[in-house]
Motif scaffolding. Structure first.
Motif, PDB file in Angstrom:
ATOM      1  N   LYS A 193      -7.434   9.736   5.009  1.00 21.66           N
ATOM      2  CA  LYS A 193      -8.653   9.040   5.411  1.00 21.66           C
ATOM      3  C   LYS A 193      -9.721  10.055   5.815  1.00 21.66           C
ATOM      4  O   LYS A 193      -9.686  10.604   6.918  1.00 21.66           O
TER       5      LYS A 193
ATOM      6  N   PRO B 151      -2.701   7.288   2.145  1.00 22.56           N
ATOM      7  CA  PRO B 151      -2.807   7.481   3.596  1.00 22.56           C
ATOM      8  C   PRO B 151      -3.921   8.407   4.057  1.00 22.56           C
ATOM      9  O   PRO B 151      -4.310   8.355   5.227  1.00 22.56           O
TER      10      PRO B 151
ATOM     11  N   HIS C  86      -8.329   8.336  -2.023  1.00 21.83           N
ATOM     12  CA  HIS C  86      -8.576   7.516  -0.849  1.00 21.83           C
ATOM     13  C   HIS C  86      -9.601   6.436  -1.187  1.00 21.83           C
ATOM     14  O   HIS C  86     -10.358   6.570  -2.151  1.00 21.83           O
TER      15      HIS C  86
ATOM     16  N   LYS D 226      -3.986  -4.190  -4.163  1.00 19.04           N
ATOM     17  CA  LYS D 226      -4.178  -2.900  -4.814  1.00 19.04           C
ATOM     18  C   LYS D 226      -5.661  -2.608  -4.969  1.00 19.04           C
ATOM     19  O   LYS D 226      -6.496  -3.519  -4.887  1.00 19.04           O
TER      20      LYS D 226
ATOM     21  N   HIS E  79      -9.862   1.387   6.133  1.00 20.28           N
ATOM     22  CA  HIS E  79      -8.974   2.253   5.344  1.00 20.28           C
ATOM     23  C   HIS E  79      -8.185   1.375   4.370  1.00 20.28           C
ATOM     24  O   HIS E  79      -7.086   0.898   4.676  1.00 20.28           O
ATOM     25  N   CYS E  80      -8.771   1.168   3.212  1.00 21.12           N
ATOM     26  CA  CYS E  80      -8.183   0.248   2.232  1.00 21.12           C
ATOM     27  C   CYS E  80      -6.907   0.838   1.631  1.00 21.12           C
ATOM     28  O   CYS E  80      -6.868   2.018   1.290  1.00 21.12           O
ATOM     29  N   TRP E  81      -5.903   0.005   1.501  1.00 17.31           N
ATOM     30  CA  TRP E  81      -4.648   0.371   0.837  1.00 17.31           C
ATOM     31  C   TRP E  81      -4.039   1.651   1.436  1.00 17.31           C
ATOM     32  O   TRP E  81      -3.569   2.549   0.736  1.00 17.31           O
ATOM     33  N   ALA E  82      -4.042   1.686   2.775  1.00 15.57           N
ATOM     34  CA  ALA E  82      -3.618   2.889   3.503  1.00 15.57           C
ATOM     35  C   ALA E  82      -2.158   3.239   3.268  1.00 15.57           C
ATOM     36  O   ALA E  82      -1.786   4.415   3.304  1.00 15.57           O
ATOM     37  N   ALA E  83      -1.315   2.252   3.026  1.00  9.55           N
ATOM     38  CA  ALA E  83       0.105   2.540   2.824  1.00  9.55           C
ATOM     39  C   ALA E  83       0.320   3.405   1.589  1.00  9.55           C
ATOM     40  O   ALA E  83       1.152   4.323   1.593  1.00  9.55           O
ATOM     41  N   ASP E  84      -0.435   3.131   0.531  1.00  9.90           N
ATOM     42  CA  ASP E  84      -0.295   3.897  -0.711  1.00  9.90           C
ATOM     43  C   ASP E  84      -1.197   5.127  -0.746  1.00  9.90           C
ATOM     44  O   ASP E  84      -0.913   6.088  -1.471  1.00  9.90           O
TER      45      ASP E  84
END
Length: 218
Positions: A46, A44, A192, A203, A37-42
């Motif tokens: 999935k 979310p 996503h 990023k 799950h790349c860059w999940a903080a920005d």
């Protein structure tokens, strides 16, 4: 995360895209979870994304399976902005010469192929190359705007060696190469970014062959 993406050789010859799901079922080709799950903080959200691949020497057979809350395939023609749609992607370096191909296809089977050493200045494949790739989608082949509500859809591609048009590949047999598999949807209600092999960057950027993993053709 798999240590490598292993691609089994099957005996079926000259496979049509619409036959891929059945052929892979009969050959007991299992799906692999694509769940980094790349860059999940920005970003979310999935979706669930899986892929299975096989080859017969002359064709690479790809079956993507996606479960997501909204499906989009707006790009009106090949070589358009398919990454803005519900998009499945295979990046592959079939020859260790510092270049790679990005093969990106949306949920309606509209696609692009790019070639080059990096994100900048990529060469787009001509239509006669794109036409060599057979495509089938459970969502049909016509463009469509957002379809809301969680659903599972599948996309199948029959990719001949000629699609890797800047290299004179004779066969997929025995290739040990580098690549990655991605799912994105830049213009969906919940953008996503998923990858098979992880990408350690601050990023979004899929055009990073330094994070490719091993792809092994039987």
């Amino acid at each position: 995360m798999p240590k490598a993406l292993n691609i089994k050789k099957i005996s079926a010859a000259s496979v049509e895209a619409a036959e891929i799901c059945r052929i892979m079922d009969e050959a007991h080709i299992e799906f692999v979870q694509v769940d980094n799950h790349c860059w999940a903080a920005d970003f979310p959200y999935k979706p669930k994304f899986e892929v299975r691949m096989a080859h017969n020497g002359s064709q690479l057979l790809i079956n993507y399976r996606v479960t997501e809350e909204c499906v989009r395939a707006v790009a009106p023609h090949d070589d358009g902005n398919v990454w803005e749609d519900s998009c499945c992607e295979l990046f592959l370096s079939p020859v260790a010469d510092g270049t790679y191909y990005n093969m990106e296809c949306n949920a309606a089977g509209t696609m692009l192929i790019g070639f080059g050493p990096s994100r900048e200045g990529r060469e787009r494949a001509q239509q006669d190359v794109l036409d060599k790739v057979q495509r089938w989608s459970s969502m049909g082949r016509e463009p469509f705007d957002n379809i809301e509500g969680e659903r599972t859809w599948q996309l199948c591609l029959a990719v001949p060696v000629e699609a890797y048009y800047r290299h004179n590949l004779k066969s997929f047999d025995g290739l040990h190469v580098k690549g990655n598999v991605y799912k994105c949807g830049d213009m969906l209600p919940h953008p996503h970014f998923l990858s098979l092999f992880p990408i350690d960057l601050p990023k979004p950027d899929f055009h990073r062959p330094d994070f490719f993993g091993d792809v092994v053709f039987e």
